[in-house]
Design a protein around this motif. Sequence first.
Motif, PDB file in Angstrom:
ATOM      1  N   PHE A 208       0.831  -1.210   0.000  1.00 29.24           N
ATOM      2  CA  PHE A 208       0.000   0.000   0.000  1.00 29.24           C
ATOM      3  C   PHE A 208       0.868   1.264   0.000  1.00 29.24           C
ATOM      4  O   PHE A 208       0.496   2.268  -0.593  1.00 29.24           O
ATOM      5  N   ARG A 209       2.011   1.193   0.660  1.00 24.31           N
ATOM      6  CA  ARG A 209       2.918   2.353   0.607  1.00 24.31           C
ATOM      7  C   ARG A 209       3.458   2.544  -0.804  1.00 24.31           C
ATOM      8  O   ARG A 209       3.626   3.678  -1.261  1.00 24.31           O
ATOM      9  N   GLN A 210       3.730   1.450  -1.497  1.00 24.94           N
ATOM     10  CA  GLN A 210       4.201   1.572  -2.885  1.00 24.94           C
ATOM     11  C   GLN A 210       3.137   2.249  -3.745  1.00 24.94           C
ATOM     12  O   GLN A 210       3.441   3.172  -4.512  1.00 24.94           O
ATOM     13  N   ILE A 211       1.900   1.801  -3.592  1.00 28.31           N
ATOM     14  CA  ILE A 211       0.814   2.393  -4.395  1.00 28.31           C
ATOM     15  C   ILE A 211       0.665   3.874  -4.071  1.00 28.31           C
ATOM     16  O   ILE A 211       0.541   4.721  -4.945  1.00 28.31           O
ATOM     17  N   GLU A 212       0.682   4.150  -2.789  1.00 24.42           N
ATOM     18  CA  GLU A 212       0.524   5.538  -2.330  1.00 24.42           C
ATOM     19  C   GLU A 212       1.613   6.432  -2.917  1.00 24.42           C
ATOM     20  O   GLU A 212       1.387   7.588  -3.265  1.00 24.42           O
ATOM     21  N   THR A 213       2.808   5.901  -3.017  1.00 26.41           N
ATOM     22  CA  THR A 213       3.948   6.678  -3.507  1.00 26.41           C
ATOM     23  C   THR A 213       3.885   6.877  -5.013  1.00 26.41           C
ATOM     24  O   THR A 213       4.150   7.970  -5.515  1.00 26.41           O
ATOM     25  N   ILE A 214       3.517   5.826  -5.729  1.00 26.47           N
ATOM     26  CA  ILE A 214       3.491   5.900  -7.195  1.00 26.47           C
ATOM     27  C   ILE A 214       2.323   6.758  -7.674  1.00 26.47           C
ATOM     28  O   ILE A 214       2.419   7.467  -8.665  1.00 26.47           O
ATOM     29  N   GLU A 215       1.220   6.715  -6.932  1.00 26.66           N
ATOM     30  CA  GLU A 215       0.005   7.454  -7.325  1.00 26.66           C
ATOM     31  C   GLU A 215      -0.432   7.129  -8.750  1.00 26.66           C
ATOM     32  O   GLU A 215      -0.545   8.024  -9.599  1.00 26.66           O
ATOM     33  N   PRO A 216      -0.680   5.857  -9.047  1.00 24.55           N
ATOM     34  CA  PRO A 216      -1.088   5.512 -10.419  1.00 24.55           C
ATOM     35  C   PRO A 216      -2.511   5.988 -10.692  1.00 24.55           C
ATOM     36  O   PRO A 216      -3.270   6.257  -9.761  1.00 24.55           O
ATOM     37  N   ARG A 217      -2.841   6.068 -11.979  1.00 27.09           N
ATOM     38  CA  ARG A 217      -4.246   6.328 -12.345  1.00 27.09           C
ATOM     39  C   ARG A 217      -5.045   5.041 -12.284  1.00 27.09           C
ATOM     40  O   ARG A 217      -6.235   5.048 -12.028  1.00 27.09           O
ATOM     41  N   LEU A 218      -4.356   3.939 -12.575  1.00 30.98           N
ATOM     42  CA  LEU A 218      -5.063   2.657 -12.651  1.00 30.98           C
ATOM     43  C   LEU A 218      -4.221   1.560 -11.998  1.00 30.98           C
ATOM     44  O   LEU A 218      -3.008   1.484 -12.204  1.00 30.98           O
ATOM     45  N   ILE A 219      -4.916   0.717 -11.236  1.00 32.77           N
ATOM     46  CA  ILE A 219      -4.272  -0.460 -10.633  1.00 32.77           C
ATOM     47  C   ILE A 219      -4.920  -1.676 -11.273  1.00 32.77           C
ATOM     48  O   ILE A 219      -6.157  -1.755 -11.328  1.00 32.77           O
ATOM     49  N   CYS A 220      -4.116  -2.597 -11.764  1.00 34.52           N
ATOM     50  CA  CYS A 220      -4.687  -3.824 -12.319  1.00 34.52           C
ATOM     51  C   CYS A 220      -4.371  -4.986 -11.383  1.00 34.52           C
ATOM     52  O   CYS A 220      -3.210  -5.344 -11.199  1.00 34.52           O
ATOM     53  N   CYS A 221      -5.414  -5.525 -10.776  1.00 33.69           N
ATOM     54  CA  CYS A 221      -5.254  -6.661  -9.864  1.00 33.69           C
ATOM     55  C   CYS A 221      -5.304  -7.945 -10.673  1.00 33.69           C
ATOM     56  O   CYS A 221      -6.323  -8.247 -11.306  1.00 33.69           O
ATOM     57  N   LEU A 222      -4.200  -8.691 -10.645  1.00 33.99           N
ATOM     58  CA  LEU A 222      -4.109  -9.937 -11.421  1.00 33.99           C
ATOM     59  C   LEU A 222      -4.434 -11.109 -10.496  1.00 33.99           C
ATOM     60  O   LEU A 222      -3.583 -11.546  -9.720  1.00 33.99           O
ATOM     61  N   GLY A 223      -5.664 -11.561 -10.545  1.00 36.00           N
ATOM     62  CA  GLY A 223      -6.047 -12.734  -9.770  1.00 36.00           C
ATOM     63  C   GLY A 223      -6.659 -12.412  -8.419  1.00 36.00           C
ATOM     64  O   GLY A 223      -6.576 -11.290  -7.918  1.00 36.00           O
TER      65      GLY A 223
END
Length: 299
Positions: A208-223
Amino acid sequence: MDDATRRELTAWLEFYQELGIEGFYRREPVAEGRPPTLEAAQPAPPKAASPPKQVPSPAPIRGATLPASLKPAAPPLASPVAIRPPTPSFSLFEAAPAPRSGPERLEQIRQDLGDCRRCKLAPTRKTIVFGEGNPHAELVFIGEGPGADEDEQGLPFVGRAGKLLNRMMETVGLKRADVYICNVIKCRPPGNRTPEKDEVDACSPFLFRQIETIEPRLICCLGAPAVRTVLGIKEGITKIRGQFYTFGAAKALATVHPAYVLRNPREEKILREDFEKIRDFLTHKEYDNPANWDKGVIR
Ligand code: URA
């Protein structure tokens, strides 16, 4: 502060310290009727050595409600007091004092992870697979956990499933170097079994810290494990795949894991279809504005 509160606070602070979070802000009281915002958080007063007077209160990332799965695991400490879990829209990240720009923060998160021994996967892994890619990526892929090839090389999705992922990206004009790729857990489970809850609980705060830092527009959950961890959705992946969900200020798309397609080659069309949705989302710049999220391809 009474003894019970002090013990509870100490347990939480030690837990956060384990995660590498050491600076804390104390939120000023928020005027009634106004939702709390990150801006409301104030830096601690200079005499930071003195204990904070209250447990930091929850705040959503960029003003949006996060899924309950963002709740951190209970502190791994034996404590005589009942630990009250934080309320659902809790953000660990408002506590982190580091600057919010990409690469430095990812580096910091990697350092905080260290030679991780937080769960039972540590003794059997060869390499921690932190994640790889563009620290400012608009798109983040989240898989399940490293397999044998990833464990050897220390990089995510470099085996057969990774080759399929690369091919799917190419079909919609995406380059691997432009995206960020990581997993729910960072160490290979023995025999590539599904990650267990305690492993996910120990590892996901770093994700979650990685996501928070990158601030992507889209997250793709694989599986399914990624969908369960990131979105808190327990329904079968084949039921919910191809749908967009809201994750803070980003959108998240659930799709099947490439390894599933390797086992069921006729299902490749599912992955293709979902990758076309990814392309459509990323090429429609109007989706930068959440007001447009109920329109067009992501409806
Ligand atoms: N499968 C995953 O979920 N992640 C990897 O990194 C590789 C295979």
